[in-house]
Design an enzyme around this catalytic site. Structure first.
Site, PDB file in Angstrom:
ATOM      1  CG  ASP A  94      -6.481  -3.482  -3.575  1.00  0.00           C
ATOM      2  OD1 ASP A  94      -7.271  -2.554  -3.294  1.00  0.00           O
ATOM      3  OD2 ASP A  94      -5.252  -3.406  -3.394  1.00  0.00           O
ATOM      4  CG  HIS A 131      -5.823  -2.002   0.077  1.00  0.00           C
ATOM      5  ND1 HIS A 131      -4.900  -2.031  -0.943  1.00  0.00           N
ATOM      6  CD2 HIS A 131      -5.285  -1.223   1.064  1.00  0.00           C
ATOM      7  CE1 HIS A 131      -3.841  -1.289  -0.603  1.00  0.00           C
ATOM      8  NE2 HIS A 131      -4.058  -0.800   0.608  1.00  0.00           N
ATOM      9  CB  SER A 140      -0.944  -0.038   1.208  1.00  0.00           C
ATOM     10  OG  SER A 140      -1.914   0.972   1.139  1.00  0.00           O
TER      11      SER A 140
END
Length: 379
Positions: free
Chosen positions: A315, A348, A150
């Site tokens: 995601d 995610h 991320s």
């Protein structure tokens, strides 16, 4: 097998750090943890960069906090994908955070009072420069790998572009070369929840002895929704009613509402509102192709590392298309790139979870890095 008990360390820096905004941090500290042993030629070091609400505490536990397990403990440790019997792993808490590195809760040397809202806006690139200074202090001239998921993946990317000679491998997990307009919108709504909380006091709430908890709660709830997939939410909660029937009010009817409020309450007890504002802005600002007219291929032209990119099918915040975009730009630059698109239901958050295929991809990649190190080859 867990790495066991770990202990954070603190490094102080007196050399001023010029930030991308033009502001200067004249005196600051970074909190970090290390796992494993640095070899004689210091060639086995791996930097792990953290995401929004994480910290330097990547793996292991604290002696006085056995329940406080590192946020990537399933990834880092003995015989784990990033094996600490082979690699010397470093986790650094970013500037502006609320977990020890200099941030809004620390005193401003100019006033003797907490920075609060006066702490300068920091960027991904600022973090990378500060991490490079820590590496210098530890005598590490080149990382075997820099890795992150991320927002941590953005930092790994920035390392490959800013310090191409100092990174052999770049592992970018569930990340993106820039936020979409939708992502920026989510971040702004979350920030507005904090900024409009009556207890925010323009960012100087420390002096008031209060915390803008309501704003933090809502910000976390908004963020958490984006970390999960629709399928994952449906499987975990569906439309299950907490009391088995409608309450005909505005309290908690559905289990998903209960879960989000629990996550919001928990977050508001340990995270700092000013830090949330800073880190989401750093997310928004990251766009290395911007100075190249939006040309990502050109932005990657100075990189020299080998790359592993991993994305997850569900995601929707940082979807596989963004990883494929990076792969194409890197391939156009004739970089060596491995790419895995993992069919996982968790959205995610999948980059933090245990998925055998995902873990095996990372394990095999580090095995290749280790094989080269063991053979005395350049990694």
């Amino acid at each position: 097998m867990s790495i066991g008990i770990v202990c954070p360390e603190v490094m102080h820096f007196k050399q001023p750090l010029l930030l991308q905004s033009g502001a200067v941090l004249s005196d600051y500290q970074l909190v970090y943890e290390t796992y494993g042993v640095l070899n004689a030629d210091k060639s086995n070091a791996v930097l792990v960069c953290h995401a929004l609400n994480a910290s330097h505490h990547v793996a292991g536990i604290y002696q006085d906090e056995p329940a406080n397990v590192g946020w990537w403990d399933n990834m880092v440790g003995p015989d784990k994908p990033l094996d600490t019997t082979r690699f010397f792993v470093i986790g650094v808490n970013n500037l502006g955070s609320c977990f020890g590195s200099t941030g809004p809760m620390h005193n401003n040397p100019a006033t003797g009072q907490p920075y609060g809202a006066d702490f300068p806006v920091v960027t991904v690139e600022d973090w990378v420069h500060s991490q490079a200074r820590l590496a210098d202090a530890l005598g590490i001239t080149k990382f075997a790998a820099v890795m992150g998921g991320s927002l941590g993946g953005m930092q790994a990317l920035a390392w490959s572009m800013i310090y191409p000679e100092r990174i052999a491998h770049c592992l970018v997990i569930a990340s993106t070369p820039k936020l979409s307009a939708q992502n920026i919108a989510f971040n702004d709504v979350a920030r507005q929840a904090i900024l409009t909380d009556p207890d925010f006091h323009g960012g100087h709430y420390y002096a008031q002895g209060v915390v803008p908890k309501n704003g933090l709660r809502v910000a976390r709830m908004i963020g958490h929704i984006t970390y999960l997939s629709d399928d994952d939410m449906a499987e975990k909660f569906g439309r299950d009613l907490r009391e088995g029937k409608y309450q005909f009010g505005y309290g908690i009817d559905f289990e998903i509402e209960s879960y989000l409020r629990y996550q919001g309450d928990k977050f508001s007890q340990y995270f700092d509102a000013n830090t949330y504002l800073l880190i989401t802005k750093a997310l928004d600002y990251f766009d290395p192709a911007r100075e190249f007219g939006g040309n990502l291929e050109e932005a990657f032209s100075q990189t020299k590392a080998q790359f592993l990119l991993v994305s997850f099918t569900t995601d929707w915040r940082f979807p596989p298309e963004r990883s494929r975009e990076m792969v194409e730009a890197l391939v156009s630059n004739k970089r060596r790139v491995s790419y895995a698109e993992i069919d996982a239901p968790h959205g995610h958050d999948a980059f933090l979870l245990e998925d055998a295929r995902y873990m095996n991809v990372v394990r095999q990649y580090y095995q290749q890095v280790w094989n080269k190190l063991s053979a005395g080859e350049r990694v």
